[in-house]
Design a protein around this motif. Structure first.
Motif, PDB file in Angstrom:
ATOM      1  N   GLU A 442       0.900  -1.329  -0.106  1.00  0.00           N
ATOM      2  CA  GLU A 442      -0.029  -0.057  -0.021  1.00  0.00           C
ATOM      3  C   GLU A 442       0.922   1.267   0.249  1.00  0.00           C
ATOM      4  OE1 GLU A 442      -2.628  -0.517   3.396  1.00  0.00           O
ATOM      5  OE2 GLU A 442      -3.600  -2.321   2.262  1.00  0.00           O
ATOM      6  N   LYS A 447      -4.786   2.866   0.139  1.00  0.00           N
ATOM      7  CA  LYS A 447      -5.204   1.602   0.291  1.00  0.00           C
ATOM      8  C   LYS A 447      -5.935   1.274  -0.925  1.00  0.00           C
ATOM      9  CE  LYS A 447      -5.588   1.993   5.511  1.00  0.00           C
ATOM     10  NZ  LYS A 447      -4.557   1.096   5.711  1.00  0.00           N
ATOM     11  N   LYS A 449      -8.438  -0.926  -1.295  1.00  0.00           N
ATOM     12  CA  LYS A 449      -9.751  -0.998  -1.051  1.00  0.00           C
ATOM     13  C   LYS A 449     -10.442   0.264  -1.353  1.00  0.00           C
ATOM     14  CE  LYS A 449     -13.207  -2.368   2.580  1.00  0.00           C
ATOM     15  NZ  LYS A 449     -13.304  -2.816   4.031  1.00  0.00           N
ATOM     16  N   SER A 501      -1.542 -11.129   4.252  1.00  0.00           N
ATOM     17  CA  SER A 501      -2.318 -10.272   3.400  1.00  0.00           C
ATOM     18  C   SER A 501      -2.710 -10.640   2.155  1.00  0.00           C
ATOM     19  CB  SER A 501      -1.048  -9.129   3.297  1.00  0.00           C
ATOM     20  OG  SER A 501       0.072  -9.543   2.638  1.00  0.00           O
ATOM     21  N   ARG A 504      -5.783  -8.717   0.999  1.00  0.00           N
ATOM     22  CA  ARG A 504      -5.610  -7.473   0.441  1.00  0.00           C
ATOM     23  C   ARG A 504      -4.794  -7.268  -0.777  1.00  0.00           C
ATOM     24  NH1 ARG A 504      -4.038  -7.115   6.041  1.00  0.00           N
ATOM     25  NH2 ARG A 504      -1.856  -6.509   5.253  1.00  0.00           N
ATOM     26  N   TRP A 505      -3.975  -8.239  -1.212  1.00  0.00           N
ATOM     27  CA  TRP A 505      -3.204  -8.304  -2.427  1.00  0.00           C
ATOM     28  C   TRP A 505      -4.252  -8.645  -3.725  1.00  0.00           C
ATOM     29  CZ3 TRP A 505       1.637 -11.789  -3.170  1.00  0.00           C
ATOM     30  CH2 TRP A 505       2.669 -11.176  -4.049  1.00  0.00           C
ATOM     31  N   THR A 507      -7.451  -7.423  -3.774  1.00  0.00           N
ATOM     32  CA  THR A 507      -7.807  -6.264  -4.000  1.00  0.00           C
ATOM     33  C   THR A 507      -6.883  -5.568  -4.805  1.00  0.00           C
ATOM     34  OG1 THR A 507      -9.104  -6.507  -1.975  1.00  0.00           O
ATOM     35  CG2 THR A 507      -8.972  -4.374  -2.766  1.00  0.00           C
TER      36      THR A 507
END
Length: 575
Positions: A442, A447, A449, A501, A504-505, A507
């Motif tokens: 990030e 972010k 997201k 994570s 999140r990766w 995303t």
């Protein structure tokens, strides 16, 4: 935390685990190919086939006046005659065989008291030809309706019988090319997280639509345009990317419901709709969107739907109606991709709701063999565009998955048998891995997201149901500005993945895919200066067959979007 990069190899790789992906895998295996499936979610718990309602086909249940030609004409006419007529001919003619096949694999039907198959007459079908599947012994799924569960149970059972390798929670990153051919993919196994390189003689995209670029959508959360964007980056032609189908309400509005504006007035007659019985979703959605746009909406930009009469003499199959009521009471919506909703009793009072994105009809351009414009790459299901045109009557989506899933498996396997062993371009592989790694952090305090939510809000504001040039231009500028910020941020990032994570990766990898699909939709929407099917321009409200009876083709050249126009082939039907 560092990631490992593993290399795998197969004859035919299927990217996606919905109906099209499963049927492609079954067929490729039966044709003698070594098959591997990678599924962004989990097999049986992702994709939109689970949400299937009725299925349209001219089978033994049809009335004697019905015909393949009539079914083909209905689909072409409703899509504004932009559909691929050769592919629609195949769809209508192959559907009865695919339905019969599903029945042998364990799918049953909703039936009348005498045991005959229950047939319904859906909007914009000349004859009653829609049947409703029913599982004989339903499996466990995180969401879905009985007809879609029936299909997926049957297909998954066949996958398991063949012991086909399925890798869950593995996301496509990029298609890999060498000497002008697709020779595999890079992917992210996000539970570990590990980057993978998969060599394949043939690759089939079955990743679904890209409707998750909007704030609210009926499609599964995994459908973020991964296949469309990867194909575009690889140089494949895309088609009809400007069009999205919407539905009128996020709660549903079954027959015998009443729609009200913010003043409590019934307004549909102003738009030529006298009853919800038999009205098509495009006309209904347009009426609701126009009423809201012209000041009839609530403070939240919605209308009201009164379903208190919907359970009287309902034309919906009992299993669907029961599941529908249960979902409204528990979740406030029948669409499992929506969150932040509150349950309510649909039999007691009106509820506030409004239009939401349904499914995109554009995507990767294919021919009747499901071949794309790049050798070695195939596509089937919602990721493939150009079949419907700009709308579709109810019931064809489920059959597209199995008809063209089977065909993609057949022709990809045929290609793989004659192909040489895939050879990877090491530079292309490293470039893709570096891109994925650059997205893993990030950087700049941004972010993924938040960027994803910004894309959704932008498309909701500027590319909603009824469009115009000013809104589209503002939306395109916003998406391009976001795309540039995202590009610079990725370039300046230093790879760092924190433990746990992986999601999140995912995303972060979705963001450029969504941006690319959003940009292509806005560019195409500005280009098409007319209204047709489910595509509405307020500043060009009429259908223009003299100038726009043609498909919009999108491709990339030196990193820029290039638009081309291809006249529609009117071999069998014409306006």
């Amino acid at each position: 935390m560092t990631t490992k990069t593993g290399t795998l190899e197969t004859d035919v790789l299927i990217v996606g685990g919905g109906g099209a992906g499963c049927r492609a895998a079954i067929e490729a295996h039966d044709q003698g190919s070594k098959v591997m499936m990678i599924v962004k979610g989990r097999l049986g718990h992702s994709g939109c086939t689970l949400n299937v309602g009725t299925s349209a086909g001219v089978g033994p249940w049809a009335v004697k006046e019905d015909s393949f030609f009539s079914s083909m004409r209905d689909l072409l006419a409703h899509g504004g005659y932009l559909g691929n007529q050769e592919m629609i001919k195949i769809l209508t003619e192959d559907t009865p065989e695919r339905i019969a096949e599903l029945e042998t694999w364990g799918v049953d039907f909703e039936r009348n008291e005498d045991g005959s198959i229950r047939v319904t007459h859906a909007a914009k079908h000349e004859y009653p030809r829609n049947v409703t599947f029913k599982p004989r012994s339903p499996g466990q799924h995180e969401y879905g309706y009985p007809p879609g569960i029936a299909m997926m149970d049957a297909l998954i059972n066949q996958i398991q019988k063949r012991d086909i390798l399925v890798m869950d929670e593995v996301m496509l990153v990029d298609l890999l090319k060498n000497e002008g051919k697709v020779v595999g993919v890079t992917a992210l196994d996000y539970q570990k997280p590990d980057l993978l390189v998969i060599k394949a003689k043939a690759t089939i995209l079955a990743t679904g639509s890209f409707s998750q670029i909007f704030e609210a959508s009926t499609v599964s959360l995994q459908e973020t345009g991964d296949g469309q964007a990867a194909a575009f980056r690889a140089g494949a032609d895309l088609i009809d990317m400007e069009n999205t189908q919407f539905i009128a309400t996020g709660t549903g509005s079954p027959p015998n419901s009443v729609l009200l504006n913010a003043r409590g007035e019934q307004f549909l007659e102003r738009y030529g709709i006298t009853s919800l019985n038999g009205v098509d979703k495009e006309a209904l959605c347009y009426a609701v969107a126009k009423e809201i746009k012209q000041g009839g909406g609530t403070a939240q930009g919605n209308i009201l739907v009164d379903m208190t009469g919907a359970w009287k003499d309902s034309t919906l199959p009992p299993s669907i109606l029961a599941t529908f009521e249960e979902n409204l009471q528990s979740r406030g919506t029948p669409y499992f991709s929506l969150d932040n909703t509150e349950g309510f009793d649909p039999k007691t009072k009106p509820v506030e709701t409004g239009p939401i994105a349904h499914t995109t009809t554009g995507g990767v351009r294919t021919n009747t063999k499901c071949e794309t414009s790049i050798p070695g790459l195939y596509a089937a299901g919602a990721v493939a565009g150009g079949l419907y045109g700009h709308a579709r009557p109810e019931g064809y989506t489920s059959m597209i998955t199995v008809v063209f899933g089977k065909r993609s498996g057949t022709f990809a396997s045929e290609y793989a048998r004659s192909a040489n062993e895939p050879v990877l371009d090491d530079i292309a592989v490293q470039t893709s891995l570096d891109r994925a790694l650059s997205l893993a952090v990030e950087a700049g305090g941004i972010k993924p997201k938040d960027t994803k939510n910004h894309i959704k809000a932008t498309m909701q504001q500027y590319a909603w149901v009824v469009k115009d040039e000013a809104l589209l231009n503002r939306g395109l500028q916003e998406i391009r500005d976001t795309k540039e910020i995202q590009r610079i941020t990725s370039l300046n990032s230093t790879f760092r993945v924190e433990p746990q994570s992986g999601e999140r990766w995912v995303t972060a990898i979705e963001v450029p895919n969504m941006l690319q699909c959003a940009e292509l939709m806005l560019v195409g929407s500005l280009d098409r200066k007319e209204s047709r099917g489910a595509f509405f321009r307020d500043d060009y409200p009429e259908t223009d067959n003299d100038n726009w009876l043609k498909n919009i083709i999108s491709r990339t050249l030196d990193g820029e979007i290039v638009i081309d126009h291809v006249p529609v082939n009117l071999t069998y039907c014409r306006p």
